[in-house]
Design an enzyme around this catalytic site. Structure first.
Site, mmCIF file in Angstrom:
data_model
loop_
_atom_site.group_PDB
_atom_site.id
_atom_site.type_symbol
_atom_site.label_atom_id
_atom_site.label_comp_id
_atom_site.label_asym_id
_atom_site.label_seq_id
_atom_site.Cartn_x
_atom_site.Cartn_y
_atom_site.Cartn_z
ATOM 1 N N ARG A 1 107.997 -91.736 -87.736
ATOM 2 C CA ARG A 1 108.333 -90.960 -86.721
ATOM 3 C C ARG A 1 109.925 -90.466 -86.805
ATOM 4 N NH1 ARG A 1 108.480 -92.737 -80.475
ATOM 5 N NH2 ARG A 1 110.305 -93.956 -81.352
ATOM 6 N N LYS B 1 113.462 -87.148 -82.200
ATOM 7 C CA LYS B 1 114.246 -88.157 -81.562
ATOM 8 C C LYS B 1 115.436 -88.134 -81.966
ATOM 9 C CE LYS B 1 113.804 -93.296 -80.160
ATOM 10 N NZ LYS B 1 113.969 -93.267 -78.882
ATOM 11 N N GLU C 1 107.737 -87.417 -69.062
ATOM 12 C CA GLU C 1 107.921 -88.672 -69.657
ATOM 13 C C GLU C 1 109.278 -89.131 -68.814
ATOM 14 O OE1 GLU C 1 109.364 -88.639 -73.549
ATOM 15 O OE2 GLU C 1 110.550 -86.751 -73.147
HETATM 16 C C1 LIG Z 1 112.474 -89.841 -74.504
HETATM 17 C C2 LIG Z 1 111.548 -90.996 -74.834
HETATM 18 N N1 LIG Z 1 110.282 -90.922 -74.543
HETATM 19 C C3 LIG Z 1 109.725 -92.015 -74.952
HETATM 20 C C4 LIG Z 1 109.977 -93.315 -75.657
HETATM 21 C C5 LIG Z 1 109.093 -94.304 -75.962
HETATM 22 O O1 LIG Z 1 109.006 -94.510 -77.398
HETATM 23 P P1 LIG Z 1 108.675 -95.758 -78.015
HETATM 24 O O2 LIG Z 1 107.576 -96.369 -77.508
HETATM 25 O O3 LIG Z 1 108.583 -95.490 -79.503
HETATM 26 O O4 LIG Z 1 109.822 -96.637 -77.787
HETATM 27 C C6 LIG Z 1 111.433 -93.321 -75.995
HETATM 28 C C7 LIG Z 1 111.980 -94.319 -76.834
HETATM 29 O O5 LIG Z 1 112.286 -94.203 -77.769
HETATM 30 C C8 LIG Z 1 112.135 -92.129 -75.588
HETATM 31 O O6 LIG Z 1 113.545 -92.045 -75.915
#
Ligand SMILES: Cc1ncc(COP(=O)(O)O)c(C=O)c1O
Length: 351
Positions: free
Chosen positions: A98, A192, A225
């Site tokens: 990712r 991200k 989210e």
């Molecule tokens: C905006 C956002 N959504 C969802 C997630 C959850 O992602 P992960 O399960 O990879 O931590 C994160 C965390 O990194 C995030 O910053």
């Protein structure tokens, strides 16, 4: 004006107007930095890596980023994470995939291929001696100047840090609110990148309302989210529902949850799993609700906008899914054993 230094609003020594600000020598700066850290009982960042320095740094006073780095002053950087649990790194490959996708969307080329990044992160974790905590790592357009375009930055930089943290499985339910802070447009929400101001304001908004976090709903009324977590629901028909990932971050933990959930279908506990658009009204009518994210890995939600979710108690299926994820983190196949030096010494002493 008496010319003496005063106490600033933050409780730290400041300077009254008119006082000469000292020009510090390198030696004084290093001493000041080391003095700041000498008062910290437990060093929370046991190791850092920087491709700018070309190595691992153990002294927290030296864990620095250049001020002309475009990640610092323009937000031209991406990041990702991974959990360290009982001396293992969990789902590092998925996070790195990712990370590199985010970098390519942000037009930052990695100074190293994926396997080298992975090797650096494993060696840094081993050097940190940390067995429970998390990794955080960044790819930056790099230092160069203070312009908008990063074309004057000679090299992208890879930074990483180990953060010691004694996190454990979360079984108590929390309260959430619907966010009024606008969410990021899809291009920025799906990578991200380091521009987390909307996320920061969204969590501050929740904290001001005595909630754990807020939940974004997009312009068409679909659940999106949380500020640093994904969200999932159990419908009254006992289906696990997750919002489609088109306009939000594809959570590594959410993807793992989707891979593990069929085990509960086999046991007859869950009726199905669906990833699709979920309207706010449908979500509010669900039996159970949870946050999903790397360090949780799953957090039950019992109240939303002041109203109970389902019966207002932590849901049974939420707990069953939480156990599945936690077991996977403790003993599943997505783990990499960190080669700590002490372990080698221990092994040699036993031979
Ligand atoms: C905006 C956002 N959504 C969802 C997630 C959850 O992602 P992960 O399960 O990879 O931590 C994160 C965390 O990194 C995030 O910053």
């Amino acid at each position: 004006m008496d010319g003496s230094s005063s106490q600033s609003a933050y409780g730290k020594p400041g300077f009254s107007a008119g006082v000469r600000v000292p020009v510090c020598s390198t030696t004084q700066l290093i001493e000041k930095l080391q003095l700041k850290w000498s008062t910290v009982k437990e060093q929370p960042y046991p190791a850092m890596y920087s491709s700018y320095f070309g190595g691992i740094i153990l002294d927290p006073a030296m864990m620095l980023v250049p001020i002309d780095d475009h990640m610092v002053h323009r937000g031209h950087g991406v990041f990702d994470t991974a959990v360290i649990l009982n001396g293992y790194l969990y789902e590092l490959d998925t996070h790195l995939d990712r990370f590199l996708k985010s970098a390519s969307k942000a037009k930052i080329s990695s100074p190293f291929p994926k396997e080298t990044l992975k090797n650096i992160l494993i060696q840094m974790t081993a050097a940190s001696k940390c067995r429970r905590g998390s990794l955080r790592y960044w790819l930056s357009a790099g230092p160069g100047d203070f312009l908008l375009s990063s074309s004057g930055c000679p090299e992208p930089v890879f930074y990483a840090v180990v953060i010691a943290d004694n996190f454990s499985q979360r079984k108590e339910g929390v309260k959430v609110v619907t966010a009024s802070t606008p969410m990021k447009p899809p291009l920025f929400a799906t990578m991200k990148n380091v521009n987390y101001l909307p996320n920061v304001l969204a969590i501050m908004e929740a904290e001001e309302k005595n909630a754990f976090a807020s939940v974004w709903v997009d312009e068409s009324g679909h659940i999106a989210e949380g500020p640093n977590v994904n969200v999932a629901f159990i419908s009254k028909k006992k289906e696990l529902l997750l919002p489609a990932f088109d306009n939000i971050l594809t959570g590594c933990t959410a993807k793992r949850l989707l891979a593990l959930a069929p085990k509960l279908i086999e046991k007859g506990l869950l009726k199905g799993v669906e990833i699709r658009n979920i309207k706010l009204e449908e979500a509010k009518d669900s039996a159970e609700m949870m946050f999903v994210g790397s360090t949780l890995p799953l957090l039950p939600i019992i109240e939303w906008d002041g109203k109970p979710v389902g019966n207002g108690k932590v849901g049974e299926l939420t707990l069953a899914l939480s156990d599945l994820l936690w077991e996977d983190m403790i003993s599943g196949p997505e783990r990499i054993c960190v080669p700590y030096e002490d372990d080698g010494a221990l092994l040699r002493s036993k031979l």
